[in-house]
Write an enzyme that holds these catalytic residues in place. Structure first.
Site, mmCIF file in Angstrom:
data_model
loop_
_atom_site.group_PDB
_atom_site.id
_atom_site.type_symbol
_atom_site.label_atom_id
_atom_site.label_comp_id
_atom_site.label_asym_id
_atom_site.label_seq_id
_atom_site.Cartn_x
_atom_site.Cartn_y
_atom_site.Cartn_z
ATOM 1 N N SER A 134 -5.537 -24.817 -91.446
ATOM 2 C CA SER A 134 -5.071 -26.088 -90.403
ATOM 3 C C SER A 134 -4.545 -27.320 -91.547
ATOM 4 O O SER A 134 -3.369 -27.082 -91.846
ATOM 5 C CB SER A 134 -6.427 -26.740 -89.823
ATOM 6 O OG SER A 134 -5.953 -27.563 -88.614
ATOM 7 N N HIS A 170 -2.570 -23.580 -85.393
ATOM 8 C CA HIS A 170 -3.169 -23.093 -84.006
ATOM 9 C C HIS A 170 -2.271 -23.280 -82.935
ATOM 10 O O HIS A 170 -2.485 -23.698 -81.978
ATOM 11 C CB HIS A 170 -4.212 -24.540 -83.785
ATOM 12 C CG HIS A 170 -5.162 -24.766 -84.965
ATOM 13 N ND1 HIS A 170 -6.181 -24.083 -85.390
ATOM 14 C CD2 HIS A 170 -5.177 -26.037 -85.605
ATOM 15 C CE1 HIS A 170 -6.526 -24.319 -86.516
ATOM 16 N NE2 HIS A 170 -6.191 -25.875 -86.605
#
Length: 243
Positions: A134, A170
Site C-alpha cells: 500500500s 487496492h
C-alpha cells in the site's frame, strides 16, 4: 549478501492471517526475501512502520512474523526520535526493507525530515531489496491515489520516484481506486503506471517492470497509460502465481 540488481517488489499484499500470530509473512514478502539471495544465515529484514505512525502493535506483529519466518528482524522508528543511531547505516546493513501501509503522505513528509528517502535510494542502488504494501508500494513510485487526507481519495505526486511510474494499490477492493487512478493518468496528473489488486505485486529490476506476481488465485495487475481524447488505457498483465 545483496540482490544482483536494484530490486523493488511493490505490493498490495505480502501478509496473510496467521494461525498462532495475528499475521504471517505472505508469499510475496517471502519472494522478496528470496530475491536477496541470502545463504548460510538468517536474512536481515527491517520493518518500517512510518505510515502507521510507528504504532507499537505493528512493530510487535512484525517481530512475531519475523521470528516465525526465521528472519533476523529489526525495525526503524522515527517517532518520537529515530530508534537507531544512524538511519542510513542501519538501512544499508539490511538484506530487505519492508515498508508497511498507512498514510503515504505522512510517510513521505517524515522521511523528508529525517533524510530517509535518500538513504532508501542508496540502499536500493546497493542491492538491498525494497518491498512493501500500500503506502509501502506507492512510495517508491512518482505517486498514486491515497486516503491520507480523508475518505475521498486524492492524488499524491511527491513519491521518491525511484521508479518513474505511477502506482495504483487496492485496485479491486476499494471502489474509488480504479476510476481515480485512471482519471489521474488520463489528465496527466500522474504519469502512466501500474496497478495491483489485493494480493498482487510488481517486481522491478532497476526501473524495468520484469513481472507481476500474486499470492492468491484471483489477484490481477494492470498497466495504465494515457489513451486518446483524455482517456486511460488499461491492459491486464500476465501474473505469475506464487505458492
Amino acid at each position: 549478501m545483496v540482490a544482483d540488481a536494484p530490486t523493488i517488489l511493490a505490493t498490495s499484499g505480502g501478509i496473510v492471517a496467521g494461525s498462532r500470530t495475528r499475521w504471517e509473512v505472505g508469499p510475496l514478502t517471502r519472494h522478496a526475501v528470496d530475491l536477496a539471495g541470502v545463504t548460510g544465515r538468517a536474512p536481515r529484514v527491517c520493518y518500517v512502520g512510518t505510515a502507521g505512525g510507528d504504532a507499537a502493535e505493528g512493530i510487535r506483529n512484525f517481530y512475531d512474523m519475523a521470528q516465525l519466518a526465521g528472519f533476523a528482524g529489526s525495525h526503524l522508528s522515527l517517532f518520537t526520535m529515530p530508534n537507531v543511531p544512524d538511519v542510513r547505516e542501519h538501512l544499508l546493513s539490511q538484506d530487505v526493507i519492508w515498508v508497511f501501509g498507512g498514510s503515504v503522505a505522512g510517510l513521505l513528509a517524515t522521511w523528508e525530515l529525517h533524510g530517509v528517502g535518500e538513504a532508501m535510494r542508496e540502499a536500493w542502488e546497493a542491492g538491498v531489496v525494497l518491498t512493501g504494501v500500500s503506502a509501502g508500494s506507492i512510495c517508491w513510485h512518482v505517486g498514486g491515489t491515497t486516503d491520507s487526507f480523508g475518505p475521498d481519495l486524492r492524488p499524491i505526486t511527491n513519491g521518491l520516484a525511484l521508479l518513474p511510474y505511477s502506482n495504483g494499490v487496492h485496485y479491486d477492493s476499494e471502489e474509488q481506486r480504479r476510476p481515480l487512478f485512471q482519471s489521474l493518468v488520463a489528465d496527466g496528473t500522474l504519469p502512466p503506471g501500474y496497478a495491483t489488486d489485493d494480493g498482487a505485486g510488481l517486481l522491478y529490476r532497476g526501473t524495468e517492470l520484469v513481472e507481476a506476481l500474486a499470492e492468491n488465485g484471483s489477484a490481477g495487475a494492470y498497466s495504465v497509460d494515457r489513451g486518446p481524447h483524455g482517456t486511460a488505457l488499461e491492459i491486464p498483465l500476465d501474473v505469475r502465481r506464487l505458492r
